[in-house]
Enzyme design. Sequence first.
Site, short mmCIF file in Angstrom:
data_model
loop_
_atom_site.label_atom_id
_atom_site.label_comp_id
_atom_site.label_asym_id
_atom_site.label_seq_id
_atom_site.Cartn_x
_atom_site.Cartn_y
_atom_site.Cartn_z
N LYS A 1 0.88 -1.12 -0.07
CA LYS A 1 -0.03 0.00 -0.03
C LYS A 1 0.89 1.24 0.02
O LYS A 1 1.92 1.29 0.58
CB LYS A 1 -0.90 -0.02 1.14
CG LYS A 1 -1.99 -1.06 1.24
CD LYS A 1 -2.92 -0.99 2.54
CE LYS A 1 -3.97 -1.59 2.45
NZ LYS A 1 -4.97 -1.37 1.36
N ARG B 1 -10.40 -11.18 1.11
CA ARG B 1 -11.45 -12.34 0.24
C ARG B 1 -10.78 -13.67 0.45
O ARG B 1 -11.33 -14.74 0.44
CB ARG B 1 -11.71 -11.86 -1.03
CG ARG B 1 -10.51 -11.75 -1.96
CD ARG B 1 -10.98 -10.67 -3.25
NE ARG B 1 -11.02 -9.23 -2.72
CZ ARG B 1 -11.25 -8.45 -3.50
NH1 ARG B 1 -11.65 -8.88 -4.90
NH2 ARG B 1 -11.23 -7.14 -3.42
#
Length: 479
Positions: free
Chosen positions: A252, A326
Amino acid sequence: MNVILKNETLSKIEAELTVLFLTPEALEACEHKTLLSKTGFKATQDAFSVLHESGLVVCGVENYGSTALRSAAATVVKKVKGYNYSTLKLNQYYLKNVAALVEGFVMGAYSFEMYKSETAEEALQEVIFSNDDFNNESADFNDIQKAFDDALITATAANFTRELVNMTPQDMTPEVMAEVAETLATTNGLECEVLDEKALEFENMNAMVAVGRASIHKPRLIHLTYKPENAIKVVSLVGKGLTYDSGGLSLKPAASMVTMKMDKAGACAVLGMMKAVSELKLPVEVHGFIGAAENMVDGSAYKPDDVLTARNGTTIEVRNTDAEGRLVLADVLAYAQDTVKSDFIFDYATLTGACMVALGPYTTGMMGHSNHLKHKILKATSHSGELVGSLPFNDHLKKLIKSDVADICNIASKPYGGAITAALFLDHFITDEMKQKWMHFDIAGPAYTESPWDVYGHGGTGAGVRMTVKFLESLSEDK
Ligand code: BES
Ligand code: ZN
Ligand code: ZN
């Protein structure tokens, strides 16, 4: 600070301050109107004034509904904490608003102090609810008491969740989260099972293991069980517990990494829900499943281009290691369905920035196949103090997670509808039998805040806890 209820009228209760919630109309009829107008008070929502000599605190409300009163109660407690008063009392504002007021005071008073070397001694010790209503229409005290006690349990559980979310990644590792769950199990009479990394490998939870592999803090799966004798339904609650999300090799940017300690908010919400349901003694068997892992970088890190075989045999092409939630949920959802046959399975996850783009930062995104279940949830949660909005599935978005090398890809091929494509990814791990019983809640927006809103200050909000408790309560109502 304690929030208590006394079976006494307001005038019989001793307290230094009395709170009055005033609509603009009520201000017109208020005996202190002239003095209040001198302070600039106009009875707009959350406007606040205090008349020290009369021991009176006033707060504006748009109306006498639960949303307005919850927010006003939080405003009052935040402001009064800045003074030197120890006790505060108030009237009832209709039976239907007892819970909102309790939440306002309990959640409004919360602040995160764990890492402050000096914490100021708090003057405010007690908020006392009287038994009489502001308009002299008193409700049955047993009803008030029940609403009050239940709300106190739920709001305290939400604060428990907030405290866990706020803890730093160095202090709240997957291992520590498992210890928190074990302690909760001991105090609240729950069963608790923890799977360490070896056990996760044995259980074929390869996607989850891959996500956690580059961290020195190894992943854990936590399974908490609340099993009352009079259970009318069985519900599984699954939480994303990324104790830190650096993005992994798809690192990130620096600014986006700050606050990523909150990526465990789904897991912390599930812990709060387990605390609440066991203290409320709800007649529902509840299983809490948590996938706790840390998404980090080292030579062992999973990579874009890797293909992972999840527990249910689905192969997943990794194209972005920052879409890690996920992957963890894929395995935990599969494990939850393999282990427990439930009537409903809900998952909670700070899953996508896209959900915030879609709904704004205050609203939880709800996704699933069953419109009937969505309506049931919306109905049950409408007065919970949490905002929930539904995002619809469609077959076109489904195609965006197709992969050329594996069964599915962990990111979509187009940049739109990211919250929904993430949920459609999870759908691959929901069995046919559970499709209509599953609901996914993306809490990326409301789980954490850096600017105060409603009852929240800086930090974790406890998103998911109150709305889920309301839903679980509704199951026993439509028995
Ligand atoms: N934990 C983040 C989602 C998130 C973002 C939560 C901001 C709270 C605030 C998640 O793991 C993530 O990084 N998602 C990516 C998905 C993308 C790579 C497809 C995102 O939303 O950018
Ligand atoms: Zn991520
Ligand atoms: Zn994440």
